[in-house]
Design a protein around this motif. Structure first.
Motif, short mmCIF file in Angstrom:
data_model
loop_
_atom_site.label_atom_id
_atom_site.label_comp_id
_atom_site.label_asym_id
_atom_site.label_seq_id
_atom_site.Cartn_x
_atom_site.Cartn_y
_atom_site.Cartn_z
N GLU A 42 0.90 -1.13 0.20
CA GLU A 42 0.05 -0.09 -0.16
C GLU A 42 0.86 1.27 0.18
OE1 GLU A 42 -3.04 0.09 3.09
OE2 GLU A 42 -3.93 -1.66 2.22
N ASN A 43 2.18 1.23 0.24
CA ASN A 43 2.98 2.38 0.11
C ASN A 43 3.48 2.60 -1.38
OD1 ASN A 43 4.73 0.20 0.18
ND2 ASN A 43 6.39 1.32 1.11
N PHE A 44 2.92 1.71 -2.13
CA PHE A 44 3.35 2.03 -3.45
C PHE A 44 2.13 2.59 -4.33
CE2 PHE A 44 3.55 0.29 -8.14
CZ PHE A 44 4.64 0.88 -8.43
N SER A 45 2.17 3.85 -4.84
CA SER A 45 0.97 4.66 -5.58
C SER A 45 1.48 5.21 -6.82
CB SER A 45 0.48 5.35 -4.71
OG SER A 45 -0.73 6.17 -5.23
N LYS A 46 0.96 5.16 -7.99
CA LYS A 46 1.06 5.76 -9.14
C LYS A 46 2.72 5.61 -9.59
CE LYS A 46 -2.58 8.96 -8.32
NZ LYS A 46 -3.00 10.59 -8.12
#
Length: 209
Positions: A42-46
């Motif tokens: 969840e600490n990976f975005s876009k």
């Protein structure tokens, strides 16, 4: 002022994950084309991974304080006596015999001494100094937030890194470690009294015809 030797202990180092809105990630693992790739953190975005590291440094110090208070005041009368230089007066005259035509010399010597007595009152003021120590625990919490391109563990290009340190001090119980008395003697107004004493010696010579 806080004084003392600090002892540093690394208490913990955490890796926190930060939730973000769904990001785009392609099926090839580079994060392009999809809102969120299945199984990704969840600490990976876009296409960007955000890492949060928290570490604590604990040290110890001592706060030293001093306070003072007048603890006693006493008065004591005192005197001093000083004798002046003797003053000698000599008086001579001829004395006639009451029956014969004879004469003799009579010498009268008077010695006077003036004594000055001084009186005053000493006032002793005792001030007590108190010395205190307070143990202090200091915790420095450093939060480092960094971002890099690509999925977690991909070792992509670093985009940013920001560190913020928050310090918190917690004081323990204040302890009296020592005390000392400092007396000061003040001499009061002096009153002087003078008195004179005299001693007279009379010497009579032989009769002379």
């Amino acid at each position: 002022m806080i004084k003392g030797k600090k002892i540093t202990v690394i208490a913990l180092s955490l890796m926190l994950t930060t939730g973000f809105a769904s990001g785009a990630m392609a099926s090839n693992g580079k994060g392009a084309g999809l809102e969120k790739a299945p199984g990704q953190s969840e600490n990976f975005s876009k296409g960007v991974t955000t890492l949060v590291d928290v570490s604590e440094t604990v040290s110890y110090d001592t706060l030293k304080e001093t306070s003072s208070a007048v603890t006693s005041v006493t008065s004591t009368p005192d005197t001093a006596s000083v004798d002046g230089a003797p003053v000698v007066t000599v008086n001579s005259y001829q004395e006639k015999h009451p029956q014969q035509k004879w004469y003799r010399t009579v010498t009268v010597t008077t010695t006077s001494i003036t004594t000055t007595v001084s009186e005053w009152e000493d006032t002793t003021t005792v001030t007590t100094h108190y010395f205190y120590e307070t143990p202090v625990t200091i915790t420095d919490t450093t939060t480092t937030t960094s971002t890099h391109r690509g999925a977690p563990g991909s070792n992509g290009k670093q985009l940013s890194e920001v560190s913020v340190t928050d310090q918190k001090s917690v004081a323990g119980e204040k302890v009296l470690v020592d005390s000392a008395d400092y007396p000061v003697v003040t001499k009061g107004a002096v009153t002087e009294t003078a008195s004179t004493t005299s001693n007279t010696v009379t010497v009579k010579g032989d009769w002379i015809k």
